[in-house]
Write a protein that holds these residues in place. Structure first.
Motif, PDB file in Angstrom:
ATOM      1  N   LYS A 107       0.850  -1.179   0.000  1.00 31.14           N
ATOM      2  CA  LYS A 107       0.000   0.000   0.000  1.00 31.14           C
ATOM      3  C   LYS A 107       0.890   1.234   0.000  1.00 31.14           C
ATOM      4  O   LYS A 107       2.024   1.194   0.495  1.00 31.14           O
ATOM      5  N   PRO A 108       0.408   2.345  -0.537  1.00 34.86           N
ATOM      6  CA  PRO A 108       1.205   3.573  -0.535  1.00 34.86           C
ATOM      7  C   PRO A 108       1.591   3.996   0.891  1.00 34.86           C
ATOM      8  O   PRO A 108       0.824   3.779   1.838  1.00 34.86           O
ATOM      9  N   ASP A 109       2.757   4.585   1.000  1.00 36.93           N
ATOM     10  CA  ASP A 109       3.231   5.147   2.268  1.00 36.93           C
ATOM     11  C   ASP A 109       3.231   4.133   3.405  1.00 36.93           C
ATOM     12  O   ASP A 109       2.857   4.454   4.535  1.00 36.93           O
ATOM     13  N   SER A 110       3.654   2.908   3.114  1.00 38.68           N
ATOM     14  CA  SER A 110       3.614   1.851   4.129  1.00 38.68           C
ATOM     15  C   SER A 110       5.003   1.343   4.523  1.00 38.68           C
ATOM     16  O   SER A 110       5.116   0.283   5.131  1.00 38.68           O
ATOM     17  N   LEU A 111       6.053   2.111   4.198  1.00 35.93           N
ATOM     18  CA  LEU A 111       7.408   1.653   4.493  1.00 35.93           C
ATOM     19  C   LEU A 111       7.608   1.426   5.995  1.00 35.93           C
ATOM     20  O   LEU A 111       8.235   0.441   6.397  1.00 35.93           O
ATOM     21  N   ASP A 112       7.055   2.307   6.831  1.00 31.65           N
ATOM     22  CA  ASP A 112       7.208   2.136   8.283  1.00 31.65           C
ATOM     23  C   ASP A 112       6.589   0.827   8.751  1.00 31.65           C
ATOM     24  O   ASP A 112       7.187   0.105   9.562  1.00 31.65           O
ATOM     25  N   LEU A 113       5.402   0.498   8.240  1.00 29.36           N
ATOM     26  CA  LEU A 113       4.754  -0.767   8.602  1.00 29.36           C
ATOM     27  C   LEU A 113       5.603  -1.939   8.128  1.00 29.36           C
ATOM     28  O   LEU A 113       5.811  -2.913   8.868  1.00 29.36           O
ATOM     29  N   ARG A 115       8.939  -6.533   9.456  1.00 34.63           N
ATOM     30  CA  ARG A 115       9.975  -7.273   8.732  1.00 34.63           C
ATOM     31  C   ARG A 115      10.591  -8.423   9.533  1.00 34.63           C
ATOM     32  O   ARG A 115      10.754  -9.525   8.978  1.00 34.63           O
ATOM     33  N   PRO A 116      10.950  -8.266  10.815  1.00 36.57           N
ATOM     34  CA  PRO A 116      11.538  -9.408  11.534  1.00 36.57           C
ATOM     35  C   PRO A 116      10.640 -10.648  11.548  1.00 36.57           C
ATOM     36  O   PRO A 116      11.119 -11.774  11.366  1.00 36.57           O
ATOM     37  N   VAL A 174      10.639 -12.139   7.960  1.00 33.97           N
ATOM     38  CA  VAL A 174      11.878 -12.875   7.687  1.00 33.97           C
ATOM     39  C   VAL A 174      11.874 -14.216   8.430  1.00 33.97           C
ATOM     40  O   VAL A 174      12.265 -15.247   7.870  1.00 33.97           O
ATOM     41  N   ALA A 175      11.403 -14.228   9.664  1.00 37.93           N
ATOM     42  CA  ALA A 175      11.317 -15.486  10.416  1.00 37.93           C
ATOM     43  C   ALA A 175      10.371 -16.458   9.708  1.00 37.93           C
ATOM     44  O   ALA A 175      10.661 -17.666   9.621  1.00 37.93           O
ATOM     45  N   TYR A 176       9.258 -15.963   9.196  1.00 33.03           N
ATOM     46  CA  TYR A 176       8.307 -16.805   8.464  1.00 33.03           C
ATOM     47  C   TYR A 176       8.965 -17.391   7.212  1.00 33.03           C
ATOM     48  O   TYR A 176       8.864 -18.597   6.943  1.00 33.03           O
ATOM     49  N   LEU A 177       9.680 -16.540   6.455  1.00 35.99           N
ATOM     50  CA  LEU A 177      10.355 -17.026   5.260  1.00 35.99           C
ATOM     51  C   LEU A 177      11.443 -18.031   5.617  1.00 35.99           C
ATOM     52  O   LEU A 177      11.640 -19.014   4.889  1.00 35.99           O
ATOM     53  N   ASN A 178      12.146 -17.813   6.715  1.00 33.20           N
ATOM     54  CA  ASN A 178      13.158 -18.782   7.152  1.00 33.20           C
ATOM     55  C   ASN A 178      12.535 -20.143   7.436  1.00 33.20           C
ATOM     56  O   ASN A 178      13.103 -21.182   7.089  1.00 33.20           O
ATOM     57  N   PRO A 225       3.338 -12.740   7.772  1.00 39.39           N
ATOM     58  CA  PRO A 225       3.069 -11.601   8.653  1.00 39.39           C
ATOM     59  C   PRO A 225       2.806 -10.287   7.908  1.00 39.39           C
ATOM     60  O   PRO A 225       2.028  -9.466   8.390  1.00 39.39           O
ATOM     61  N   TYR A 226       3.398 -10.095   6.744  1.00 39.52           N
ATOM     62  CA  TYR A 226       3.085  -8.895   5.962  1.00 39.52           C
ATOM     63  C   TYR A 226       1.612  -8.890   5.556  1.00 39.52           C
ATOM     64  O   TYR A 226       0.946  -7.853   5.623  1.00 39.52           O
TER      65      TYR A 226
END
Length: 97
Positions: free
Chosen positions: A10-16, A21-22, A25-29, A73-74
């Protein structure tokens, strides 16, 4: 079968994105450890900041691919404006071939 998950933030969602992200990344691992994840990484905007994701997974069906995408999680954090799930045929530079 391989599926490409093509996700647009979504626009302007970099902070989210960075906040979640952690867990992402754990989910992808975990997917990687189970042999499900084939490749993954972010799309970048004109400022080289992440604004989406490309995730390629192996799943037994389109329904399973949708479940895997929904469990990210995203996705649970409602980061994505869209998620396109498409069957994928890895032809060139496939590891092990």
């Amino acid at each position: 079968m391989l599926f490409a998950l093509i996700c647009t933030d979504k626009p302007d969602s970099l902070d989210l994105r960075m906040e979640v992200r952690p867990d992402h990344v754990a989910y992808l691992n975990t997917l990687n450890e189970n042999g499900v994840l084939k490749l993954a990484g972010p799309f970048l905007d004109e400022n080289e900041k992440p604004d989406g994701s490309l995730v390629v997974i192996e799943a037994g069906s389109r329904e399973e691919a949708h479940r895997i995408a929904a469990d990210d999680p995203y996705s649970k954090a409602d980061l994505f404006a869209s998620v396109d799930i498409r069957p994928y045929n890895w032809v060139f530079n496939k590891p092990g071939e």
